[in-house]
Design a protein around this motif. Sequence first.
Motif, short mmCIF file in Angstrom:
data_model
loop_
_atom_site.label_atom_id
_atom_site.label_comp_id
_atom_site.label_asym_id
_atom_site.label_seq_id
_atom_site.Cartn_x
_atom_site.Cartn_y
_atom_site.Cartn_z
N ARG A 39 68.71 82.90 10.87
CA ARG A 39 69.12 81.51 10.63
C ARG A 39 68.64 80.59 11.76
N ALA A 40 68.70 81.10 13.00
CA ALA A 40 68.27 80.29 14.15
C ALA A 40 66.77 79.97 14.06
N VAL A 41 65.97 80.97 13.65
CA VAL A 41 64.53 80.71 13.50
C VAL A 41 64.31 79.67 12.40
N THR A 42 65.06 79.80 11.31
CA THR A 42 64.92 78.86 10.18
C THR A 42 65.25 77.43 10.63
N LEU A 43 66.35 77.28 11.37
CA LEU A 43 66.76 75.96 11.87
C LEU A 43 65.65 75.37 12.74
N HIS A 44 65.11 76.19 13.62
CA HIS A 44 64.07 75.73 14.55
C HIS A 44 62.81 75.28 13.80
N LEU A 45 62.41 76.06 12.80
CA LEU A 45 61.20 75.70 12.04
C LEU A 45 61.43 74.41 11.25
N LEU A 46 62.60 74.30 10.62
CA LEU A 46 62.89 73.09 9.83
C LEU A 46 62.94 71.86 10.73
N GLU A 47 63.61 71.99 11.87
CA GLU A 47 63.77 70.82 12.75
C GLU A 47 62.44 70.37 13.34
N ASN A 48 61.52 71.32 13.47
CA ASN A 48 60.22 70.96 14.05
C ASN A 48 59.15 70.76 12.99
N ASN A 49 59.60 70.65 11.73
CA ASN A 49 58.69 70.41 10.60
C ASN A 49 57.54 71.40 10.55
N ILE A 50 57.83 72.65 10.83
CA ILE A 50 56.79 73.68 10.80
C ILE A 50 56.80 74.35 9.43
N SER A 51 55.65 74.34 8.78
CA SER A 51 55.56 74.95 7.46
C SER A 51 55.67 76.47 7.62
N PHE A 52 56.45 77.10 6.72
CA PHE A 52 56.64 78.56 6.83
C PHE A 52 55.32 79.30 6.57
N GLU A 53 54.38 78.61 5.93
CA GLU A 53 53.09 79.27 5.61
C GLU A 53 52.10 79.20 6.77
N ASP A 54 52.35 78.28 7.71
CA ASP A 54 51.40 78.09 8.81
C ASP A 54 51.68 79.12 9.91
N ILE A 55 51.03 80.29 9.75
CA ILE A 55 51.35 81.42 10.62
C ILE A 55 51.07 81.12 12.09
N GLY A 56 50.00 80.34 12.36
CA GLY A 56 49.68 79.98 13.75
C GLY A 56 50.82 79.20 14.38
N GLN A 57 51.33 78.23 13.64
CA GLN A 57 52.43 77.41 14.18
C GLN A 57 53.74 78.20 14.28
N VAL A 58 53.95 79.10 13.30
CA VAL A 58 55.17 79.93 13.34
C VAL A 58 55.11 80.82 14.59
N GLU A 59 53.92 81.35 14.88
CA GLU A 59 53.76 82.23 16.04
C GLU A 59 54.03 81.45 17.34
N ALA A 60 53.49 80.23 17.42
CA ALA A 60 53.71 79.41 18.62
C ALA A 60 55.19 79.06 18.75
N ALA A 61 55.83 78.77 17.62
CA ALA A 61 57.25 78.42 17.65
C ALA A 61 58.09 79.60 18.13
N SER A 97 71.05 78.26 4.63
CA SER A 97 71.20 79.38 3.68
C SER A 97 70.14 79.30 2.59
N ASN A 98 69.77 78.08 2.19
CA ASN A 98 68.79 77.92 1.12
C ASN A 98 67.37 78.26 1.55
N ALA A 99 67.09 78.24 2.85
CA ALA A 99 65.71 78.47 3.31
C ALA A 99 65.52 79.80 4.05
N VAL A 100 66.64 80.40 4.49
CA VAL A 100 66.50 81.54 5.41
C VAL A 100 65.79 82.76 4.83
N SER A 101 65.97 83.04 3.54
CA SER A 101 65.31 84.22 3.00
C SER A 101 63.79 84.07 3.01
N GLU A 102 63.32 82.82 2.82
CA GLU A 102 61.86 82.60 2.85
C GLU A 102 61.30 82.85 4.25
N VAL A 103 62.11 82.51 5.26
CA VAL A 103 61.65 82.73 6.64
C VAL A 103 61.72 84.22 6.98
#
Length: 230
Positions: A39-61, A97-103
């Motif tokens: 959930r914490a990773v999901t919150l961080h990605l959403l707050e920083n507008n990081i697309s879950f598909e952008d693996i480079g940005q997810v890795e940096a995050a 809760s609505n986004a966490v499974s995708e992350v």
Amino acid sequence: MKPLVIAIDGYSSCGKSTTAKAVAAELHYAYVDTGAMYRAVTLHLLENNISFEDIGQVEAALAALRISFRRNRATGRNEVFVNGLNREDDIRQMRISNAVSEVSVIPLVRHALVAQQQRMGRKRGVVMDGRDIGTTVFADAEVKIFMTADVTIRALRRQEELAAKNEHVSLEAIIENLRKRDHIDSTRAESPLRRAPDAVLLDTTHITISEQVDFVLDRVSSALFAAYAG
Ligand code: DC
């Protein structure tokens, strides 16, 4: 006494964390809520507008993300901190809760969190709840429980928890979220939600929290007895 690892896996909102917390308190063990970490990773990605598909940005995050737990002395609760800030209430919101499974299907995310969970439990003496603890994180856990319950009962419990925090969500929306998460969690390629062959099934539909706790504590006594007898 030999410190054990107690793995509690199962579907969303079956009472895993309530049971795990009580068992940890009884045994004076550490408690790790691994769902809070996803959930914490999901919150961080959403707050920083990081697309879950952008693996480079997810890795940096992930590289810039620090997740930790601290005990709140006033409430006795273990709360999640993200980069030094208490985000316990934010991670429980319905939008997470609505986004966490995708992350949590992203292999990079799983590898990072599984490694952190293994470090947190390396000295054993820990109760960990999640989806893949008995199968992946601690496949050598001495006690493995797999929890399940009727979906309507789970949704009613979840609705009460949210209402206590002033978030009012319809039963239908919660049932839909639980079904969707169960489906994604059980069908993902990387460490899917699955009952480990040596996990004991615990159906919490018709039992109380104290019965759930006693059930797990009984398994712990048997495991300790087996450890000494063997
Ligand atoms: O336990 P929870 O409902 O707070 O978990 C939130 C989500 O995190 C859950 O839908 C799936 C994911 N999760 C996971 O993939 N692996 C874990 N060990 C724990 C949670």
